[in-house]
Design an enzyme around this catalytic site. Structure first.
Site, PDB file in Angstrom:
ATOM      1  N   LYS A 104       0.697   4.226  -0.096  1.00 45.47           N
ATOM      2  CA  LYS A 104      -0.618   5.337  -0.331  1.00 45.47           C
ATOM      3  C   LYS A 104      -0.203   6.510  -0.500  1.00 45.47           C
ATOM      4  O   LYS A 104      -0.242   6.367  -2.270  1.00 45.47           O
ATOM      5  CB  LYS A 104      -0.095   5.426   1.491  1.00 45.47           C
ATOM      6  CG  LYS A 104      -0.107   4.761   2.718  1.00 45.47           C
ATOM      7  CD  LYS A 104       0.195   5.063   3.681  1.00 45.47           C
ATOM      8  CE  LYS A 104       0.099   3.438   4.622  1.00 45.47           C
ATOM      9  NZ  LYS A 104       0.104   3.570   6.371  1.00 45.47           N
ATOM     10  N   ASN A 109       1.016  -0.907  -0.237  1.00 44.63           N
ATOM     11  CA  ASN A 109       0.139   0.384  -0.013  1.00 44.63           C
ATOM     12  C   ASN A 109       0.665   1.235   0.394  1.00 44.63           C
ATOM     13  O   ASN A 109       1.047   1.750   0.686  1.00 44.63           O
ATOM     14  CB  ASN A 109      -1.401   0.336   1.307  1.00 44.63           C
ATOM     15  CG  ASN A 109      -1.501   1.484   1.495  1.00 44.63           C
ATOM     16  OD1 ASN A 109      -2.045   2.352   0.653  1.00 44.63           O
ATOM     17  ND2 ASN A 109      -1.989   1.673   2.428  1.00 44.63           N
ATOM     18  N   HIS A 153      -9.768   1.156   4.647  1.00 47.59           N
ATOM     19  CA  HIS A 153      -8.190   1.559   5.472  1.00 47.59           C
ATOM     20  C   HIS A 153      -8.402   2.409   6.934  1.00 47.59           C
ATOM     21  O   HIS A 153      -8.916   3.634   6.231  1.00 47.59           O
ATOM     22  CB  HIS A 153      -7.090   1.628   4.556  1.00 47.59           C
ATOM     23  CG  HIS A 153      -5.697   2.104   5.109  1.00 47.59           C
ATOM     24  ND1 HIS A 153      -5.511   2.821   5.801  1.00 47.59           N
ATOM     25  CD2 HIS A 153      -4.642   1.469   5.094  1.00 47.59           C
ATOM     26  CE1 HIS A 153      -4.069   2.717   6.452  1.00 47.59           C
ATOM     27  NE2 HIS A 153      -3.752   1.955   6.050  1.00 47.59           N
ATOM     28  N   SER A 201       3.703  -1.668  10.170  1.00 47.42           N
ATOM     29  CA  SER A 201       4.749  -1.681  10.567  1.00 47.42           C
ATOM     30  C   SER A 201       5.391  -3.453   9.924  1.00 47.42           C
ATOM     31  O   SER A 201       6.285  -4.373  10.995  1.00 47.42           O
ATOM     32  CB  SER A 201       5.055  -1.461  12.193  1.00 47.42           C
ATOM     33  OG  SER A 201       4.742  -0.334  11.679  1.00 47.42           O
ATOM     34  N   GLU A 230      -6.713   4.359   7.197  1.00 53.05           N
ATOM     35  CA  GLU A 230      -6.717   6.338   6.544  1.00 53.05           C
ATOM     36  C   GLU A 230      -7.946   7.074   6.758  1.00 53.05           C
ATOM     37  O   GLU A 230      -8.102   7.872   6.717  1.00 53.05           O
ATOM     38  CB  GLU A 230      -5.102   6.605   6.655  1.00 53.05           C
ATOM     39  CG  GLU A 230      -3.849   5.976   7.021  1.00 53.05           C
ATOM     40  CD  GLU A 230      -2.862   5.677   6.553  1.00 53.05           C
ATOM     41  OE1 GLU A 230      -2.933   5.634   4.720  1.00 53.05           O
ATOM     42  OE2 GLU A 230      -1.759   5.428   7.092  1.00 53.05           O
ATOM     43  N   GLY A 233       2.599   2.463  10.651  1.00 54.09           N
ATOM     44  CA  GLY A 233       3.180   3.436  10.705  1.00 54.09           C
ATOM     45  C   GLY A 233       3.805   4.148  12.107  1.00 54.09           C
ATOM     46  O   GLY A 233       4.959   5.019  12.035  1.00 54.09           O
ATOM     47  N   GLU A 252      -5.644  -4.572  10.798  1.00 58.22           N
ATOM     48  CA  GLU A 252      -4.292  -3.588  10.591  1.00 58.22           C
ATOM     49  C   GLU A 252      -4.869  -3.324  11.963  1.00 58.22           C
ATOM     50  O   GLU A 252      -5.508  -2.289  12.316  1.00 58.22           O
ATOM     51  CB  GLU A 252      -4.311  -2.757   9.765  1.00 58.22           C
ATOM     52  CG  GLU A 252      -4.148  -3.248   8.067  1.00 58.22           C
ATOM     53  CD  GLU A 252      -3.426  -2.059   7.619  1.00 58.22           C
ATOM     54  OE1 GLU A 252      -2.374  -3.029   6.674  1.00 58.22           O
ATOM     55  OE2 GLU A 252      -4.048  -0.795   7.517  1.00 58.22           O
TER      56      GLU A 252
HETATM   57  P1  PGA Z   1       2.494   0.187   7.846  1.00 58.91           P
HETATM   58  O1  PGA Z   1       1.006   0.744   6.908  1.00 58.91           O
HETATM   59  O2  PGA Z   1       3.186  -0.904   7.535  1.00 58.91           O
HETATM   60  O3  PGA Z   1       3.607   1.308   6.891  1.00 58.91           O
HETATM   61  O4  PGA Z   1       2.244  -0.031   9.645  1.00 58.91           O
HETATM   62  C1  PGA Z   1       0.644  -0.635   7.220  1.00 58.91           C
HETATM   63  C2  PGA Z   1      -0.917   0.413   6.415  1.00 58.91           C
HETATM   64  O5  PGA Z   1      -1.390   1.384   6.545  1.00 58.91           O
HETATM   65  O6  PGA Z   1      -1.720  -1.146   5.775  1.00 58.91           O
END
Ligand code: PGA
Length: 255
Positions: free
Chosen positions: A11, A9, A99, A217, A101, A177, A171
């Site tokens: 982003k 992903n 997601h 992560s 976000e 992140g 998640e």
């Molecule tokens: P990350 O994000 O691997 O940077 O923690 C995962 C995601 O948001 O899908």
């Protein structure tokens, strides 16, 4: 047998030119690992979908292209939005839906996520439906009730045949992140719980087929222990998917 899936992903990172460069580097990093035992899905921003689709389509590896979001309507006066028909025309196979976000910054609700899941199936896209708890919910021991609600709402009105093709990404929001990863045991516990919710909703055949990923992560250093859990069918990778060598190492961990 569920084929593991590793999805990147991206982003809001990478232009279409950077995307082309990335695919070259990734293919190089995966050379000799083209036995198709793992499905690799790249989810770039909409502006790079076309570039990723054309540069991956003739490769030996099983690459799939996914969008990070879409509108549930086929077309209409929705400035700034992209429809499932448009994604399908670009030969997208997957679309990330719900997601955290999107839920947090763009006000997506469980109902909205459900409309997108249904629209994805209607247009033969596979939704990668995200769920997960916040830090506070985690501290209060509400992980299971949170994902239970999100999964039930997300799949409301979906037939078992369609649900079997879906992908769920668990998640934990506190792990996205942040560099804090769920332990492999905790990821397994929650993902096996999600599978039990799918069994309740759609029966054993569907729950043994549906792929459930861990996200939050994931890195080359922790991927093998996470993906080694019996119910964890791969990962949805954010930050670490932006570096081709790191992402290639994560894909290899899923082999
Ligand atoms: P990350 O994000 O691997 O940077 O923690 C995962 C995601 O948001 O899908």
């Amino acid at each position: 047998m569920r084929i593991p899936l590793v999805a990147g992903n991206w982003k809001m990172y990478k232009t279409h030119l950077e995307a082309i460069h990335f695919v070259e580097q990734l293919a190089h990093g995966l050379a000799g690992h083209d036995d198709q035992k793992v499905e690799i899905v790249l989810c770039p921003p909409h502006t790079a979908l076309r570039s990723v689709q054309t540069t991956t389509e003739d490769r030996h590896q099983t690459f799939g292209v996914g969008a990070q979001n879409m509108h549930h309507e086929t077309e209409g006066a929705f400035t700034g939005e992209v429809s499932p028909v448009m994604l399908k025309a670009l030969r997208c196979k997957y679309v990330i839906v719900g997601h955290s976000e999107r839920r947090e910054y763009f006000g997506e609700t469980d109902e909205g996520v459900n409309s997108k899941v249904k629209a994805a199936f209607e247009h033969e896209l596979v939704p990668i439906m995200c769920c997960g708890e916040t830090d506070e919910e985690h501290e209060r021991g509400e992980t299971e009730s949170k994902v239970n609600g999100q999964v039930r709402a997300g799949f409301d009105g979906v037939s078992p045949e369609k649900a079997a093709r879906a992908v769920i990404a668990y998640e934990p929001i506190w792990a996205i992140g942040t560099g804090k990863t769920a332990t492999p045991e905790d990821a397994q516990k929650t993902i096996s719980y999600i599978r039990s919710v799918i069994t309740e909703l759609f029966g054993d055949a569907v729950s043994s087929q549906i792929r459930i990923l861990y996200g939050g992560s994931v890195k080359a250093g922790n991927a093998a222990s996470l993906f080694g859990q019996p119910d964890v069918d791969g990962g949805l990778v954010g930050g670490a998917s932006l570096d081709a060598a790191e992402f290639a190492a994560i894909v290899k961990a899923a082999l």
